[in-house]
Enzyme design. Structure first.
Site, PDB file in Angstrom:
ATOM      1  N   CYS A 276      94.521  67.349 -23.373  1.00 25.48           N
ATOM      2  CA  CYS A 276      95.332  66.134 -23.587  1.00 25.48           C
ATOM      3  C   CYS A 276      96.625  66.540 -24.258  1.00 25.48           C
ATOM      4  CB  CYS A 276      94.599  65.150 -24.491  1.00 25.48           C
ATOM      5  SG  CYS A 276      93.203  64.360 -23.697  1.00 25.48           S
TER       6      CYS A 276
ATOM      7  N   GLU B 186      94.944  69.923 -17.550  1.00 26.68           N
ATOM      8  CA  GLU B 186      93.806  69.249 -16.941  1.00 26.68           C
ATOM      9  C   GLU B 186      94.284  68.037 -16.139  1.00 26.68           C
ATOM     10  OE1 GLU B 186      90.258  66.648 -18.776  1.00 26.68           O
ATOM     11  OE2 GLU B 186      90.358  68.706 -19.513  1.00 26.68           O
TER      12      GLU B 186
END
Length: 520
Positions: A376, A410
């Site tokens: 994140c 990601e």
């Protein structure tokens, strides 16, 4: 414009008045997610269709266009059950009873020795249902059977590159600088404009695997990709305002802070330990006892007023969980879990006489099988559009360089994350290509793998960036990368604005081998 004789319920759709970026009135279609009554006055929580959820808001009845009201569609009277027409629509009570029957049957089947699917390990979590779309694989480069384009090569104005596959894994790039006439510059495709990613769309140029098949999102950790559908609770912002140091933040999305805090007009956070408190008096009392003036953990980078701290999610669990709660207010495509042990958090701060103030952060897995170097990433709203996002991304790749690995964020990326990464990749790759110089009058050559090794950007991201910039052309059995004047000038302008850069000399970081550390 609301007509009180008509009852507006949850699920209804109708145009709602709002101001656009030019401060002009517009009437986009919106869905009613919730209705509440305050002192006899009704308020409606609306989601604007095809707009990002961060724009959702409570509106008064006078902003609703009742004349174009659309009621929710009713379910079919005889829904299909197991492929067969049913006599009655399913009800929650019947579904619960059915699920209980299934549990009993599965238990009895196990006792008889039948093999059943192993249930997934239950993780203590707060379920945040947000819609996620699979990452779109980037198409591979054109095959050698594709027709050549001899008209492209003479049209080159500034410089061109050719990509020729020596084998399947190592395409060759060679750079050519020639003095062809500038009148043919218009034949070179200009850099395409950035597209606005609508809510619920796919992440373009995002891929997880080299074979073009996106791998499934990871379902463990602090903030993870969530593949379930929205529910009403998590679709609505539950915090009105957050006070963090000298800033007051308006959250964009739902975050699972304790229920009793969601009714407060302002939620107070300690800007150093990120503990949440219900009142200013509680915050002032806390500050007399809180000794932190910087994030817990090791300071691994400092240049000027910018510092980075490395925080272990296992050693500093309370801080890591509070950081995730704050981040969830501004990240919609992730779900919050309280298991922060497998993660490292890198917090960027700005220093002044009062301490180190959080600017943004990124997290990464201690061990990633998919080469993720970021799980994140977030720049807090007061610091956005000031170059800090690219600085966070650049720092993540500097860590990958020290580790001797290539990395990728990601997937899926948020809309703002996708724009930031595209911009960073484009600038980084163009910087390398423009610095290449010819030797002995021959074209300087560089491979995709060499670009990947120099930048630590994953090979698939390098290829997708070249395709996004529309640089690739095909000529005489090899791939030509053509840099037009527009791209060169645009890159130079962008680099002049980019004042914040990571200095590798100021980084004091020793990577750890987490595979030898048992449970971290």
């Amino acid at each position: 414009m609301a007509d009180h004789s008509v009852e507006i319920t949850e699920g209804c759709r109708l145009p709602v008045l709002r101001k656009n970026q030019e401060n002009e009135n517009e009437w986009p279609l919106a869905e009613i997610l919730s209705v509440k009554d305050i002192s006899g006055k009704k308020l409606y929580y609306v989601h604007y269709i095809d707009f990002n959820k961060r724009l959702d808001e409570w509106v008064t009845p006078d902003r609703l266009d009742i004349k174009k009201l659309q009621f929710p569609k009713k379910e079919a009277k005889t829904p299909m059950k197991n492929g067969l027409p049913g006599s009655h629509p399913s009800s929650p009570e019947r579904d619960v009873k059915k699920s209980l029957d299934l549990h009993v049957q599965s238990a009895s089947a196990t006792s008889r020795g039948k093999t059943l699917p192993t249930p997934k390990r239950k993780v203590e979590s707060v379920s945040l249902a947000t819609q996620v779309t699979a990452a779109t694989p980037v198409p591979s480069l054109p095959g050698s059977a594709e027709a050549s384009q001899p008209s492209v090569y003479p049209a080159m104005r500034d410089s061109s590159f050719s990509i020729k596959s020596r084998d399947e894994h190592e395409p060759l790039i060679s750079l050519t600088t020639n003095g062809t006439s500038s009148i043919q510059r218009h034949l070179i495709p200009p850099q395409p404009g950035r597209k606005r990613k609508s809510c619920g769309g796919t992440d373009e140029d995002s891929q997880d695997s080299s074979d073009g098949i996106p791998s499934a999102p990871r379902m463990t950790g602090s903030l993870v990709s969530d593949r379930s559908h929205d529910d009403i609770v998590t679709r609505m912002k539950n915090i009105d305002c957050i006070e963090l140091g000298r800033h007051r933040l308006k959250p964009w999305y739902f975050s699972p802070y304790p229920q009793e805090l969601t009714s407060l007009p302002i939620l107070y956070l300690c800007e150093f330990c990120l503990k949440y408190l219900k009142s200013l008096k509680c915050l002032q009392r806390h500050l007399t006892k809180c000794n932190l003036r910087h994030p817990p953990g090791n300071e691994i980078y400092r240049k000027g007023t910018i510092s980075f701290f490395e925080i272990d999610g296992r050693k500093n669990k309370a801080y890591s969980q509070n950081l995730c709660l704050l981040a969830k207010c501004f990240l919609d495509h992730k779900t919050l879990y309280y298991d922060t042990d497998p993660f490292l958090f890198y917090v960027m701060t700005e220093y002044d006489s009062k301490g180190f103030h959080i600017v943004g952060y990124f997290s990464k897995e201690k061990e990633s099988t998919e080469d993720y170097n970021v799980a994140c990433i977030l720049t807090l709203p007061p610091y956005q559009r000031r170059g800090y996002g690219k600085l966070l991304i650049e720092f993540s790749y500097e860590l990958s360089k020290v580790e001797g690995k290539t990395g990728t964020p990601e997937k899926p990326l948020s809309d703002l994350g996708l724009l930031s990464y595209r911009s960073y990749w484009s600038q980084t790759i163009l910087e390398i290509l423009m610095d290449l110089k010819s030797e002995n009058g021959e074209r300087p050559q560089i491979t995709i793998n060499e670009i990947s090794e120099i930048t630590s950007v994953k090979k698939e991201d390098v290829i997708s960036t070249l395709q996004y910039l529309n640089l690739i052309n095909y000529y005489k059995g090899q791939y030509i990368l053509t840099l037009s004047e527009d791209i060169v000038e645009g890159h130079e302008r962008a680099m002049q604005k980019r004042h914040l850069r990571i200095d590798p000399k100021c980084l004091h970081f020793t990577p750890k081998d987490w595979s030898k550390r048992g449970k971290w």
